[in-house]
Motif scaffolding. Structure first.
Motif, short mmCIF file in Angstrom:
data_model
loop_
_atom_site.label_atom_id
_atom_site.label_comp_id
_atom_site.label_asym_id
_atom_site.label_seq_id
_atom_site.Cartn_x
_atom_site.Cartn_y
_atom_site.Cartn_z
N TYR A 140 -9.32 10.44 -20.22
CA TYR A 140 -10.10 10.31 -21.44
C TYR A 140 -11.22 9.30 -21.24
CZ TYR A 140 -6.62 12.84 -24.25
OH TYR A 140 -5.79 13.78 -24.77
N SER B 77 -2.95 31.06 -27.59
CA SER B 77 -1.59 30.52 -27.73
C SER B 77 -1.28 29.40 -26.75
CB SER B 77 -0.56 31.63 -27.50
OG SER B 77 -0.90 32.76 -28.22
N VAL B 78 -2.01 29.32 -25.67
CA VAL B 78 -1.65 28.33 -24.66
C VAL B 78 -2.78 27.33 -24.39
CG1 VAL B 78 -0.82 27.98 -22.31
CG2 VAL B 78 -0.11 30.01 -23.59
N MET C 215 3.25 25.12 -17.78
CA MET C 215 2.97 25.91 -18.98
C MET C 215 2.09 27.11 -18.65
SD MET C 215 2.27 23.26 -21.97
CE MET C 215 3.36 21.88 -22.18
N TYR D 59 1.84 17.54 -32.10
CA TYR D 59 1.52 16.54 -31.10
C TYR D 59 1.92 15.15 -31.57
CZ TYR D 59 -1.43 13.84 -27.90
OH TYR D 59 -1.91 12.95 -26.97
N PRO E 246 -4.19 25.28 -27.68
CA PRO E 246 -3.25 24.27 -28.18
C PRO E 246 -3.01 23.14 -27.17
CG PRO E 246 -2.38 26.46 -28.54
CD PRO E 246 -3.63 26.63 -27.72
N ALA E 247 -2.90 23.51 -25.90
CA ALA E 247 -2.62 22.47 -24.91
C ALA E 247 -3.78 21.49 -24.82
CB ALA E 247 -2.36 23.10 -23.55
N ARG F 90 -8.98 22.04 -18.31
CA ARG F 90 -8.65 21.84 -16.89
C ARG F 90 -7.27 21.22 -16.72
NH1 ARG F 90 -12.90 18.14 -14.13
NH2 ARG F 90 -11.73 18.60 -12.27
N ALA F 91 -6.88 20.42 -17.70
CA ALA F 91 -5.65 19.65 -17.53
C ALA F 91 -4.42 20.34 -18.09
CB ALA F 91 -5.82 18.27 -18.18
N VAL F 92 -4.51 21.59 -18.47
CA VAL F 92 -3.33 22.27 -19.01
C VAL F 92 -2.20 22.23 -17.98
CG1 VAL F 92 -2.38 24.47 -19.79
CG2 VAL F 92 -4.67 23.79 -20.48
N ASP F 93 -1.04 21.83 -18.43
CA ASP F 93 0.10 21.64 -17.54
C ASP F 93 0.36 22.91 -16.72
OD1 ASP F 93 2.75 19.76 -17.33
OD2 ASP F 93 3.17 21.87 -16.99
N ARG G 229 9.02 21.52 -19.52
CA ARG G 229 7.57 21.72 -19.48
C ARG G 229 7.18 23.17 -19.64
NH1 ARG G 229 5.98 19.08 -14.08
NH2 ARG G 229 3.97 20.03 -14.52
N SER G 230 8.16 24.07 -19.56
CA SER G 230 7.79 25.48 -19.67
C SER G 230 7.82 25.96 -21.13
CB SER G 230 8.67 26.32 -18.76
OG SER G 230 9.44 27.23 -19.46
N HIS H 44 -4.21 13.79 -11.10
CA HIS H 44 -4.19 14.42 -12.42
C HIS H 44 -4.30 15.94 -12.30
CE1 HIS H 44 -5.73 15.24 -16.57
NE2 HIS H 44 -4.74 14.43 -16.82
N GLN H 45 -3.63 16.59 -13.23
CA GLN H 45 -3.63 18.05 -13.23
C GLN H 45 -5.04 18.62 -13.10
OE1 GLN H 45 -0.76 20.22 -13.63
NE2 GLN H 45 -2.33 21.64 -12.95
N SER H 46 -5.99 18.02 -13.80
CA SER H 46 -7.34 18.59 -13.81
C SER H 46 -7.97 18.55 -12.44
CB SER H 46 -8.21 17.85 -14.81
OG SER H 46 -8.35 16.51 -14.43
N TRP I 281 3.75 23.06 -29.05
CA TRP I 281 3.09 23.29 -30.34
C TRP I 281 3.70 24.46 -31.09
CZ3 TRP I 281 0.68 23.19 -25.60
CH2 TRP I 281 0.48 24.42 -24.99
N MET I 282 4.67 25.11 -30.45
CA MET I 282 5.32 26.24 -31.13
C MET I 282 6.76 25.89 -31.42
SD MET I 282 4.08 29.44 -28.91
CE MET I 282 2.39 29.97 -28.92
N PHE J 10 6.38 25.62 -24.97
CA PHE J 10 5.14 25.14 -25.57
C PHE J 10 5.44 24.23 -26.74
CE2 PHE J 10 4.06 29.45 -23.87
CZ PHE J 10 3.40 28.98 -22.76
N ARG K 179 -3.14 7.23 -27.03
CA ARG K 179 -2.18 7.97 -27.84
C ARG K 179 -1.48 9.04 -27.02
NH1 ARG K 179 -4.41 11.70 -32.52
NH2 ARG K 179 -4.82 12.89 -30.64
N PRO L 295 -5.34 18.17 -28.21
CA PRO L 295 -5.47 16.72 -28.42
C PRO L 295 -6.79 16.17 -27.90
CG PRO L 295 -3.29 17.24 -27.59
CD PRO L 295 -4.09 18.51 -27.52
N GLN L 296 -7.20 16.67 -26.76
CA GLN L 296 -8.46 16.17 -26.20
C GLN L 296 -9.66 16.77 -26.94
OE1 GLN L 296 -8.23 15.86 -22.01
NE2 GLN L 296 -10.14 14.72 -21.86
#
Ligand SMILES: Nc1ncnc2c1ncn2[C@@H]1O[C@H](COP(=O)(O)OP(=O)(O)OP(=O)(O)O)[C@@H](O)[C@H]1O
Ligand SMILES: Nc1ncnc2c1ncn2[C@@H]1O[C@H](COP(=O)(O)OP(=O)(O)OP(=O)(O)O)[C@@H](O)[C@H]1O
Ligand SMILES: O=[N+]([O-])[O-]
Ligand SMILES: [Mg+2]
Ligand SMILES: [Mg+2]
Lengths: 254, 269, 255, 303, 269
Positions: free
Chosen positions: A172, C162-163, C145, C244, C166-167, C139-142, E88-89, A245-247, E93-94, E91, A140, C170-171
């Motif tokens: 995932y 706030s960041v 962002m 999302y 939410p980011a 860990r994977a937050v863009d 990408r900057s 990947h970012q992580s 969700w807002m 958010f 998804r 989904p996971q």
């Protein structure tokens, strides 16, 4: 560096295990201090039967995990990709998922006795869902722009799965595999424990009914250590497979 | 072989998350086979929406798009799309070279041919060195050029480009403009090019389509009667170029102010 | 309409298959579905639901909620700081691998044999998927962002609220979803120890007492419970992850 | 170890003239005779090779036997009666283990923590008492002890706890009393706990506690194997009963009971035949406590 | 109060995933307090890298950045950054309004004041209607304007903008340019503005800094001696404007060709 920090964390944990009974928070008799467990562990590992049992447990674990991950990934992807299949199967999945493997033990024994297959049935049943759910959430997560890009270049279903959907879902899936690896180990040991298939679990059962407390804890520690090793392996696979990947790349730059 | 694009009565309404936007009200125009048309219009007027509908990526609310007489209902083969969101359109798990190569594999080209096409395309956008880097190791402009290289390597018959040069510097932009015109002339492909740069639209296009602000219709279709052979210095200095760009500028300003559309007339000479 | 048909068609098919496959079964462990369904109302009376289902649900709720709080809280910290992760991960992985049936006696040493123990057992199992997914999500937050947040001085709790959360949500929701069914499983396991009521307790009693059709009805109840809770979960998720789903669906309204 | 049942042996594969049979047991002192008999060659003499699988309890052994995964199993009498009353096709074929019949010197007892105010089974009214399985033989036994001491068994609060967890729970005061059997009994006694009743003795004199059983189907199809098993088991039981030192020795091969504990363990009795009268008494009590769906048919069930 | 920015000996090397790039070799320059400086340079030369180092988002490999005499080691308060990757900057969700408001909450402004600032900022970029939409419901140009509005509402003392107008149409761009100049003059803020549009650099800046291609150094610092009061039509038509833009153009072309840096001299008048 990371290994050193991890070792420090473990050392602190072991020290806690030594302190809790020593300080009388629980009785040593029921919760032996780390040093006593270590001694029992020393005795265990000099016993050849222990290694045979460990081998049996690892066999059950590895086979079960492999089947569960394979099936979880394939079913997860197919269910997510084929139109309507997700709707069609959602309720059934949600219905089957919370049925505990332990409730299925009589059925497993009925079908396969105490053979490996019996253990596998329980292991696969329990760990399959871990992978499946992670795959479904991972699929998804595909970025719509990436998906549109692939479609605009005429990538077919299979190519899109392979080149877009799979890499997106991979983080995932990795989490799913790590969850499933632990669940598979848990169920292997539990199944051995309850139905008496040979392995560490059967050894634990004997220690339990024999009032051999330090030996019991030594065996618990062995399962914990197995979990630790398995995770370390999973992490190194991840560092390789998810380098982009970012992580993972976030770990490199400041 | 090359096909014309016909957009007729296209309308697209976005709905969801408590917002309803009529992005495109009623668009009708044609891009002939082998033509290079530039599309300009105010920000948010629906250019991206239009392009996605034409590429078969978005289903129009009503109206239709015909490619070579056949209704577009999914991405047609032989069409390449350069997305405005170039960053997100590159796959971060593939190196630059792989990103460019992926569509070619889909076309079942031989390994050697693929290698050649990828190298050529990267070379032509000035990124020959970057083939082994990951997209996220590149600057914004470099990423955008990778996306362009991917489209070029694909050897499309129809090329849809959505502000493809927005993130590159002036010199590179000029080079890329000439590259697009050269490829267009050599290969006879059909190109629809969205840009915000009026000079670019006039310099590149055979025709410039000006869209109104949302709800969008075509405000004007302007034939660019500059010579086929164009040159960054001379063409841009030509008086006719200045006339055309002024005309387009006026139209866009009128479009933004929401003035009524005047009849379709060529600009006075 | 067609969709609704799909939703019921597959379970209906399975039901029919089960019905006919088991219809003339004489095996005590595989009673005919008919028998199971006939037994159902006798077993799951209103009184039993109150006496067994309700305490189980309360334990599940308490265990699940604490797992969610601990998992998200700890996961955010562990995911945000590489050093903390390096220190904690081995211990967490060690604990994660210990099977609940062996762990329960240990937990009993500290948490007694009452409801606290059962809640701890449920929480100790549910916490893992939430924790792992939170760690990975955080860990994977863009990077763009998080740089945006940093550059505007959005740090500390505001940044988390706030960041980061939410980011990662989904996971995190994938983890919460997993945890739900694991919670039900552990509810059963915890009630195999020192219990005198509860859904798991009842099912195990049926199993030990060879009341096989009754045991099957218990399994059905577990399944139904899982299904209902997942529907509830999805409603919550739809609300919380509205942005999302909107974002992901934005371009999927295509042919 | 005893857990060597994983081999891919067929149900009745013959090797060297002997039939291999699988036996589901629990890794406790009670099954020492079969281990001893196997070692002494009693089974071999009757043409049998035992392959023993140690399971945690009836939940795994009964379905294993019913489905033919095991040929024989070990189970307590009450469980077998419950199974039969639920139409599970089980049939007892040999004696398993019996109480010593001596109050105060049995292998199972109700124990309380050192210094507890509970002095007799009557005092258990309103108290929390741990038994390994609710609605089974030990609960029946505790109820009978309370009854015999003049108390009301329905006032006792039973809680289910595995034997091995009873010492810690008793010590921490989380339960007031525990119905424990060996070797946990030796452990709690080592903690200074006191026995207040020998419940198994209270149920009946020389109570038969557990039996070896098979499935009805197997009993019908292989009467010869069953017969061999019965004979060899009878011989083994008698031998074990007469040689307690060898029993203590064999126990160390399939359990890990610490030597200090094992030395203090009270061994059960292993008569060659089940005590029908005691089983009938157990059945009555079980019936009274509502354990059975229908009255068990002992003629059908017992050998 | 407003602080000067001093970059001295800045060097940044990216390493990782098998690639080592010296993005910035040695940069030294100063932006005075209250100055508006434009930065131009070839694609991939390190402009974004430089800005991120200046904002304290990226640790330089060597060298340092001083803001008002204090070394920058993390994002300093009172500085706003408009990212090149505008999409990408934001958010997702807002809603747009919340995106703009978020930094203000961090500043602990009153609710009323926040509402006012958000409304003003969105109004000034022409997005007053879009406050309740999610960013992903907007077109590229609209998203970019949201990012600009967020920076403006923040009322920064130092404003770093990385190609902030790349995705908006010409007319909007002109309006936004005037907006930036107006705010700069009204509030006396320090602005560093990266752009690829040479005309824009000359029109906006008090000074234009030209960077060389990677490995990057400052090629030229050009004082823009146009009148303070600028006007889209007249200023751009002025002969001096043409001279300056030609000069910048030549410098960039030279930079791309990798010609040696000539001494720092004002363009001939
Ligand atoms: N996924 C979406 N959901 C809802 N509304 C959308 C969506 N995508 C675009 N819109 C709306 O549709 C309108 C047209 O958007 P579009 O992206 O086509 O504009 P554009 O002409 O490409 O603008 P720009 O030049 O800024 O890229 C805008 O008002 C936008 O808010
Ligand atoms: N995260 C990264 N990892 C590795 N290399 C990087 C990274 N970011 C940028 N680079 C490299 O650093 C160099 C400068 O990049 P930067 O983004 O600063 O350029 P830029 O001047 O902003 O270009 P543009 O005008 O195209 O945005 C490029 O060669 C790029 O490949
Ligand atoms: O399925 N489990 O019993 O964990
Ligand atoms: Mg657009
Ligand atoms: Mg940049």
């Amino acid at each position: 560096m990371n290994a050193a920090l991890g070792a420090a964390g473990l050392a602190a944990f072991l020290a806690l295990g030594e302190a809790v009974p020593r300080l009388g928070i629980v009785k040593e008799q029921f919760f032996p201090p780390t040093s006593r467990i270590a001694r029992a562990l020393g005795d265990e590992i000099t016993d050849s039967a222990f290694w045979t049992d460990l081998g049996d447990t690892l066999t059950g674990w590895a086979l079960g995990l492999a089947i569960a991950v394979g099936a979880g990934v394939v079913v997860g992807v197919v269910v997510s990709v084929v139109p309507y299949l997700r709707e069609a199967t959602a309720s059934t999945i949600e219905f089957l998922r919370p049925i505990p493997s332990v409730a299925l033990i009589p059925l497993a024994v009925l079908l396969y006795g105490t053979e490996l297959r019996s253990v596998l049935l329980l292991v696969v049943y329990a760990s399959f869902w871990q992978v499946l759910v992670q795959v479904m959430y991972g699929v998804r997560d595909v970025d719509p722009v990436a998906e549109e890009t692939a479609r605009s270049y005429g990538l077919g279903t299979w190519a899109r799965i392979r080149h877009v959907l799979w890499p997106t879902a991979l983080p995932y899936v990795m989490t799913g595999v790590r969850l499933a690896a632990a669940v598979a180990l848990i169920l292997t040991v539990t199944a051995e424990l309850v139905i008496g298939a040979p392995g560490l679990g059967a050894r634990i059962a004997v220690a339990q009914t024999s009032q051999a407390v330090p030996e019991l804890y030594a065996l618990i520690v062995v399962t914990g250590l197995l979990g630790l090793l398995i995770n370390t392996a999973a992490r190194s696979v991840e560092r390789y497979a998810l380098a982009w990947h970012q992580s993972v790349r976030g770990e490199v730059t400041v | 072989m090359h096909a014309s694009l016909v957009v007729s009565g296209l309308r697209k309404v976005y709905e969801g998350s408590g917002r309803r936007v009529e992005a495109v009200r009623d668009l009708t125009f044609t891009v002939d086979a082998g033509e290079l048309v530039c599309l300009v219009g105010p920000s948010g007027c629906g250019k991206t929406t239009l392009l996605k509908c034409m590429a078969g990526l978005l289903a129009p609310t009503s109206g239709e798009v015909l490619l070579g007489g056949r209704r577009v209902s999914g991405p047609p083969p032989g069409m390449a799309f350069v997305f405005q969101e170039y960053g997100r359109s590159l796959f971060p798990w593939m190196r630059v070279g792989e990103n460019v190569e992926l569509p070619l594999r889909q076309k079942r080209l031989s390994r050697a041919r693929r290698g050649e096409l990828v190298a050529d395309a990267l070379e032509s956008v000035g990124l020959a060195d970057a083939a082994r880097a990951y997209p996220w190791q590149l600057s914004g402009g470099m990423q955008q050029r990778v996306a362009i290289a991917r489209a070029l390597a694909y050897e499309p018959e129809v090329l849809l480009m959505d502000e493809p040069f927005a993130a590159v510097d002036a010199q590179t932009r000029a080079d890329l403009e000439d590259l697009v015109r050269r490829l267009w002339r050599q290969r006879g492909i059909t190109v629809l090019f969205v840009t915000h740069d009026i000079d670019e639209a006039v310099y590149l296009g055979e025709r410039v389509l000006v869209l109104t602000a949302s709800p969008t219709v075509v405000r004007e279709q302007l034939k660019v009667d500059l010579p086929e052979e164009r040159d960054q210095l001379r063409t841009r200095a030509a008086p006719r170029f200045a006339e055309l760009r002024t005309r387009v500028y006026e139209q866009i300003q009128a479009a933004k102010r929401g003035e009524p559309v005047v009849e379709d007339a060529p600009p006075p000479r | 309409m067609l969709r609704a048909l799909f939703v019921v068609a597959f379970p209906a098919l399975l039901f029919v298959v089960w019905w006919f496959a088991s219809d003339d079964s004489t095996d005590v462990y595989w009673p005919p579905l008919r028998t199971i369904l006939r037994t159902f109302p006798d077993v799951w009376t209103r009184a039993r639901l109150r006496a067994d289902l309700l305490p189980s649900l309360l334990r599940l709720l308490a265990g699940y909620t604490s797992a969610a709080v601990v998992g998200i809280g700890l996961g955010t910290v562990v995911g945000s700081y590489r050093k903390v992760r390096a220190v904690c991960e081995p211990v967490l992985e060690f604990l994660r691998a210990v099977p609940p049936p062996v762990l329960v006696p240990v937990i009993m040493l500290f948490a007694g044999i009452g409801d606290t123990m059962k809640i701890v057992v449920i929480a100790s199992g549910c916490v893992w998927p939430v924790l792992l997914n939170t760690i990975e999500g955080v860990r994977a937050v863009d990077s763009v962002m998080s740089e945006t947040a940093r550059s505007y001085g959005i740090t500390g709790p505001a940044r988390i609220r706030s960041v980061v959360l939410p980011a990662a949500s989904p996971q995190i929701f994938a983890g919460l979803r997993q945890a739900l069914s694991i919670g039900i499983i552990l509810m059963v396991i915890s009630e195999m120890f020192a219990a005198s009521n509860g859904l798991g307790f009842t099912i195990v009693q049926f199993q030990r007492g060879f009341a096989i059709p009754d045991m099957w009805t218990g399994i059905l109840v577990l399944g139904l419970l899982g299904f209902l809770l997942s529907v509830l979960f999805q409603l919550v998720e739809r609300r919380v992850l509205g942005w999302y789903h909107g974002l992901r669906d934005a371009s999927r309204r295509s042919p | 170890g005893s857990s060597d049942g994983g081999g891919a042996s067929d149900k009745n594969s013959s090797s060297g003239g002997t039939t291999e049979v699988k036996l589901g047991v629990i890794p406790i002192v009670d099954v020492a005779p079969v281990h001893l008999g196997q070692k002494k060659g009693f089974y071999k003499k009757h043409g049998l090779t035992l392959s023993m699988t140690a399971a945690q309890g009836g939940a795994a052994i009964v379905p294993g036997v019913v489905s033919g995964q095991f040929q024989f199993g070990f189970s307590n009498v009450t469980s077998l009666m419950i199974a039969q009353s639920n139409d599970v096709p089980v049939k007892a074929i040999a004696n398993g283990v019996a109480s010593t019949g001596v109050a105060g010197a049995d292998f199972g007892a109700i124990t309380v923590k050192k210094g507890s105010a509970i002095k007799s089974a009557k005092d258990l009214e309103g108290k929390k008492v741990a038994v390994n399985t609710l609605k089974n033989i030990n609960e029946t036994a505790v109820r009978e002890s309370v009854r015999k001491a003049g108390g009301d068994p329905s006032a006792v609060k039973f809680v289910e706890l595995a034997f091995d967890q009873m010492p810690a729970a008793l010590d921490s005061g989380r339960i007031d009393a525990a119905m424990v059997v060996e070797p946990a009994l030796a452990t709690v006694k080592g903690q200074g706990a006191t026995e207040i009743a020998s419940s198994l003795v209270d149920v009946a004199k020389n109570l038969t506690v557990a039996l070896y059983f098979t499935s009805n189907q197997y009993a019908q199809q292989h009467p010869d194997v069953v017969k061999k098993f019965q004979e060899a088991t009878a011989e083994s039981l008698a031998y074990a009963d007469a040689h307690p030192d060898e029993v203590r020795q064999i126990v160390t091969t399939y359990t890990t009971i610490p030597a200090a504990v094992l030395a203090k363990v009270t061994l059960p009795k292993w008569p060659a035949e089940p005590n029908r009268a005691s089983i009938e008494a157990l059945e009555k009590l079980g019936e009274q406590d509502g354990l059975f769906k229908s009255t068990p048919d002992l003629d059908e069930l017992l050998p």
